[in-house]
Design an enzyme around this catalytic site. Structure first.
Site, short mmCIF file in Angstrom:
data_model
loop_
_atom_site.label_atom_id
_atom_site.label_comp_id
_atom_site.label_asym_id
_atom_site.label_seq_id
_atom_site.Cartn_x
_atom_site.Cartn_y
_atom_site.Cartn_z
N ASN A 101 0.77 -1.21 0.06
CA ASN A 101 0.00 -0.12 0.03
C ASN A 101 0.75 1.16 0.09
O ASN A 101 0.32 2.49 -0.27
CB ASN A 101 -0.82 -0.08 1.21
CG ASN A 101 -1.41 1.25 1.51
OD1 ASN A 101 -2.78 1.52 0.76
ND2 ASN A 101 -1.18 2.01 2.39
N TYR A 137 2.69 8.76 -11.76
CA TYR A 137 1.80 8.18 -10.70
C TYR A 137 0.85 6.96 -11.61
O TYR A 137 0.89 5.71 -11.29
CB TYR A 137 0.95 8.83 -9.85
CG TYR A 137 -0.02 8.04 -8.99
CD1 TYR A 137 0.36 7.73 -7.80
CD2 TYR A 137 -1.26 8.24 -9.34
CE1 TYR A 137 -0.50 6.88 -7.12
CE2 TYR A 137 -2.46 7.76 -8.45
CZ TYR A 137 -1.66 7.04 -7.28
OH TYR A 137 -2.87 6.51 -6.43
N LYS A 140 1.24 2.87 -11.17
CA LYS A 140 -0.15 2.17 -10.74
C LYS A 140 -0.36 1.28 -12.03
O LYS A 140 -1.06 0.05 -11.67
CB LYS A 140 -1.30 3.12 -10.39
CG LYS A 140 -0.99 3.77 -9.21
CD LYS A 140 -0.57 2.95 -7.84
CE LYS A 140 -0.62 3.56 -6.48
NZ LYS A 140 -0.36 2.59 -5.58
N THR A 189 -7.73 10.54 1.99
CA THR A 189 -6.19 10.44 2.34
C THR A 189 -5.48 11.66 2.17
O THR A 189 -5.84 12.36 1.43
CB THR A 189 -5.63 9.38 1.81
OG1 THR A 189 -5.15 9.44 0.54
CG2 THR A 189 -6.39 8.16 1.87
#
Length: 302
Positions: free
Chosen positions: A100, A171, A175, A205
């Site tokens: 994670n 990113y 991913k 988050t």
């Protein structure tokens, strides 16, 4: 503590805050002993502190659970090895790995520095690969010793990895790489009793607060659809023995919604049986595109 993970040992990376913290607490609530990994860095990867990991461990223990902190850097071979060793030395086994850990270095592509690219690739992609590799080596050794595991890996991708996201080329690429890693690992590790799946979560988050600032504020008394804790039940189930037979799959989870994602599959096709000319190939491609499902837009595209 009893639950669907009773007797199992789970490692969660990036578990000091946000989704990782929610996963660690939920796993512990269902009976798992948890190795809480976190470097305690800022949202862009700067700095570091043992505080966040230790605080989550204290929360788990305060509720009667078992947990230990690991503050090593899992993007290094030594750090990833020690992560697995911590689980084995402390709890005597390893049953689940939840990858994670992550941070952001968002820039538009023309402004994206090489260091920003490398840093995000390191933590998101290498930070998945190295813990997975060391956990898999342990599970392979167990199988060769006649103790075939009932092990689970849950990798963390993103909608950015599925569709792309403007301002997040690094990113999104990392991913998307997690998805490819998941599919290969599921195929290669099945013989060792390991199931590998990926999750594309959406929650409030540190990494998403700027992106979703206008839509993420919880309303008092209403269901908080963006709470990280909404994602964790699926993670717990995927880490549990109850998820037997589920591997090589990708899920989206947000609020009360769970979606099984269906990746690249053959669509319309045309075979000439001979080499195309460029003009013919273009005409064929336009005809196939007209018959195909339209592409979904990249996040943030106008």
């Amino acid at each position: 503590m009893t639950g669907i993970c009773t007797g199992r040992v789970a490692v969660v990376t990036g578990a000091g805050r946000g989704l990782g913290r929610a996963h660690a607490l939920a796993l512990a609530a269902e009976g798992a002993a948890v190795v809480v990994n976190d470097l305690g860095v800022a949202a862009d990867g700067a700095g570091g502190s043992a505080g966040p990991a230790r605080q989550v461990v204290e929360e788990i223990r305060a509720h009667g659970g078992r947990a230990v902190a690991h503050t090593g850097d899992i993007t290094t071979d030594d750090g990833a090895r020690s992560l697995v060793t911590t689980a084995l030395d402390t709890f005597g086994r390893l049953d689940a790995l939840v990858n994670n850990a992550g941070f952001l270095r968002d820039r538009m592509l023309v402004n994206l520095a090489e260091d920003d690219w490398d840093a995000v690739m390191r933590v998101h992609l290498k930070g998945h690969f190295l813990p997975l590799r060391h956990a898999a080596a342990h599970w392979r050794a167990e199988t060769k010793a006649g103790r075939t595991p009932d092990a689970r890996v849950v990798n963390t991708s993103s909608g950015a990895g599925l569709l792309g996201s403007v301002g997040q080329a690094n990113y999104s690429a990392a991913k998307a790489g997690v998805l490819g890693l998941t599919l290969v690992a599921a195929a290669e590790l099945a013989r060792y009793g390991v199931q590998v799946n990926a999750l594309a979560p959406a929650a409030r988050t540190r990494m998403t607060e700027r992106t979703f600032a206008s839509t993420m504020a919880p309303v008092e008394g209403a269901f908080d659809a963006m709470a990280p804790e909404n994602v964790s039940p699926l993670v717990v189930w995927l880490a549990a023995a109850d998820s037997a037979g589920v591997t090589g799959r990708v899920f989206e989870a947000e609020g009360g919604r769970i979606t099984v994602m269906e990746g690249w599959r053959p669509g319309p096709t045309l075979d000439k049986g001979a080499r195309w000319s460029p003009t013919e190939a273009g005409e064929a491609a336009r005809g196939l595109l007209a018959a195909a499902e339209p592409a979904r837009p990249v996040y943030g595209a106008s």
